[in-house]
Design an enzyme around this catalytic site. Structure first.
Site, PDB file in Angstrom:
ATOM      1  N   ASP A  78       0.845  -1.192   0.000  1.00 24.89           N
ATOM      2  CA  ASP A  78       0.000   0.000   0.000  1.00 24.89           C
ATOM      3  C   ASP A  78       0.880   1.242   0.000  1.00 24.89           C
ATOM      4  O   ASP A  78       1.875   1.313   0.734  1.00 24.89           O
ATOM      5  CB  ASP A  78      -0.913   0.015   1.235  1.00 24.89           C
ATOM      6  CG  ASP A  78      -1.870   1.186   1.223  1.00 24.89           C
ATOM      7  OD1 ASP A  78      -2.941   1.060   0.605  1.00 24.89           O
ATOM      8  OD2 ASP A  78      -1.542   2.233   1.824  1.00 24.89           O
ATOM      9  N   ASN A 135      -2.191  13.201  -4.909  1.00 22.97           N
ATOM     10  CA  ASN A 135      -3.379  13.594  -5.683  1.00 22.97           C
ATOM     11  C   ASN A 135      -3.773  15.033  -5.395  1.00 22.97           C
ATOM     12  O   ASN A 135      -4.146  15.784  -6.299  1.00 22.97           O
ATOM     13  CB  ASN A 135      -4.552  12.666  -5.365  1.00 22.97           C
ATOM     14  CG  ASN A 135      -4.586  11.440  -6.259  1.00 22.97           C
ATOM     15  OD1 ASN A 135      -3.996  11.433  -7.339  1.00 22.97           O
ATOM     16  ND2 ASN A 135      -5.260  10.396  -5.817  1.00 22.97           N
ATOM     17  N   HIS A 171      -5.123  14.276 -10.272  1.00 22.43           N
ATOM     18  CA  HIS A 171      -5.231  12.849 -10.581  1.00 22.43           C
ATOM     19  C   HIS A 171      -4.245  12.409 -11.662  1.00 22.43           C
ATOM     20  O   HIS A 171      -3.804  11.252 -11.672  1.00 22.43           O
ATOM     21  CB  HIS A 171      -6.664  12.510 -11.005  1.00 22.43           C
ATOM     22  CG  HIS A 171      -7.637  12.545  -9.868  1.00 22.43           C
ATOM     23  ND1 HIS A 171      -7.651  11.606  -8.856  1.00 22.43           N
ATOM     24  CD2 HIS A 171      -8.624  13.414  -9.559  1.00 22.43           C
ATOM     25  CE1 HIS A 171      -8.603  11.877  -7.989  1.00 22.43           C
ATOM     26  NE2 HIS A 171      -9.221  12.982  -8.391  1.00 22.43           N
ATOM     27  N   ASP A 229      -1.886   9.291 -11.205  1.00 24.18           N
ATOM     28  CA  ASP A 229      -1.830   8.194 -12.174  1.00 24.18           C
ATOM     29  C   ASP A 229      -0.395   7.933 -12.632  1.00 24.18           C
ATOM     30  O   ASP A 229       0.028   6.785 -12.777  1.00 24.18           O
ATOM     31  CB  ASP A 229      -2.698   8.515 -13.390  1.00 24.18           C
ATOM     32  CG  ASP A 229      -4.187   8.430 -13.081  1.00 24.18           C
ATOM     33  OD1 ASP A 229      -4.538   7.905 -12.004  1.00 24.18           O
ATOM     34  OD2 ASP A 229      -4.995   8.891 -13.913  1.00 24.18           O
ATOM     35  N   ASP A 281      -4.479   2.575  -4.679  1.00 22.92           N
ATOM     36  CA  ASP A 281      -3.022   2.594  -4.513  1.00 22.92           C
ATOM     37  C   ASP A 281      -2.528   1.298  -3.864  1.00 22.92           C
ATOM     38  O   ASP A 281      -1.500   1.287  -3.190  1.00 22.92           O
ATOM     39  CB  ASP A 281      -2.599   3.804  -3.676  1.00 22.92           C
ATOM     40  CG  ASP A 281      -3.234   3.799  -2.291  1.00 22.92           C
ATOM     41  OD1 ASP A 281      -4.189   3.031  -2.071  1.00 22.92           O
ATOM     42  OD2 ASP A 281      -2.769   4.561  -1.416  1.00 22.92           O
TER      43      ASP A 281
END
Length: 288
Positions: free
Chosen positions: A165, A173, A178, A182, A208
């Protein structure tokens, strides 16, 4: 009933797709010979040309477009032979026209099946991979775990499941949007794939969260691999000035477990233990 028929058809297609090329080639050739025999014993006035579509389409779908084209040419020659045998007073130009029409018809079928097969393969690929990172998705990863789990029953050894994680991903973000998030996920996926062996599996389970399946990997080997993975990831993102770290949970299984999804959940629990301790660490566990 329609749904059950669809499932059965998919199962047959999948079963055939797992057979060897020798088996499939033999089946296709047998089909062509069988249809040729049917034509041999069929009166000339009874049209059975359509039956040749079965081996032609089979060869195109399960073998290749090139082999399907060979079957199309072969079927055309077989039909020409029987037309010559039964032609009687039929004009030469009619025989040539019929032969050309058969060849065009069979070639068109080969083309159509080739295009549909390409679309089918693309759809299968997309259904098993995460569209953003190109990694295995959750469904495909569970299938890989199930396969390696069964292998563990046949060949005693060990396998390690890893749950990863990204800590503080929300900050990325918020700061970079975003698109920036990404890009980070794609970069993380590339680093993970490069760091592990080609025989290992890496997946994005959502958001994530990532996972790895390391076959034939005991706890000591897993510690070595994951230490390297964590170092590479941290170094890369420090250079990129992203404020992310990684909480990693790893569970090594020394014998088959009955539920692949539960195996993944155990790795998730190990990862969560790292989160509770303050993040950015690795929790190793062994399941006997």
């Amino acid at each position: 009933m329609d749904e059950m028929t669809k499932i059965a058809r998919l199962n047959v297609t999948a079963w055939l797709g797992r057979r060897s090329r020798f088996f499939l080639s033999s089946l296709a050739i047998f089909g062509l010979l069988f249809v040729s025999c049917v034509r041999y014993f069929t009166p000339a006035e009874l049209q059975v040309t359509f039956l040749f579509l079965l081996p032609i389409s089979f060869a195109t779908w399960f073998l290749s477009t090139w082999i399907g084209s060979l079957f199309a040419a072969g079927a055309t020659m077989v039909l020409l032979f029987f037309d010559l045998r039964d032609s009687g007073s039929v004009h030469h130009n009619v025989l040539v026209s019929n032969t050309l029409l058969n060849l065009v018809f069979f070639s068109a079928v080969v083309f159509i099946f080739s295009e549909v097969r390409a679309l089918y393969d693309r759809e299968q690929e997309l259904s098993l991979h995460d569209p953003l990172t190109g990694l295995l998705n959750h469904r495909a990863f569970v299938d890989k775990v199930a396969t390696e789990n069964r292998r563990l029953q046949r060949h005693p050894g060990s396998l390690t499941l890893v749950y990863i994680d990204l800590d503080e991903f929300k900050r990325v973000n918020d700061a970079h949007g975003h698109a920036g998030g990404d890009a980070l996920l794609q970069s993380a996926a590339q680093m993970m794939t490069k760091t592990v062996r080609s025989t290992d599996f890496v997946a994005r389970l959502g958001g994530d969260e990532f996972a790895m399946l390391l076959p034939d990997t005991n706890s000591e080997a897993a510690k070595s691999v994951l230490s390297k993975v964590q170092d590479k990831l941290l170094q890369h993102f420090q250079e990129q000035k992203y404020p992310v770290t990684f909480s990693i949970g790893a569970v090594t299984f020394t014998q088959m477990h009955h539920n692949p999804s539960e195996m993944i959940y155990m790795a998730d629990e190990a990862m969560y233990a790292v989160k509770q301790r303050g993040k950015n660490g690795i929790e190793y566990r062994v399941r006997e």
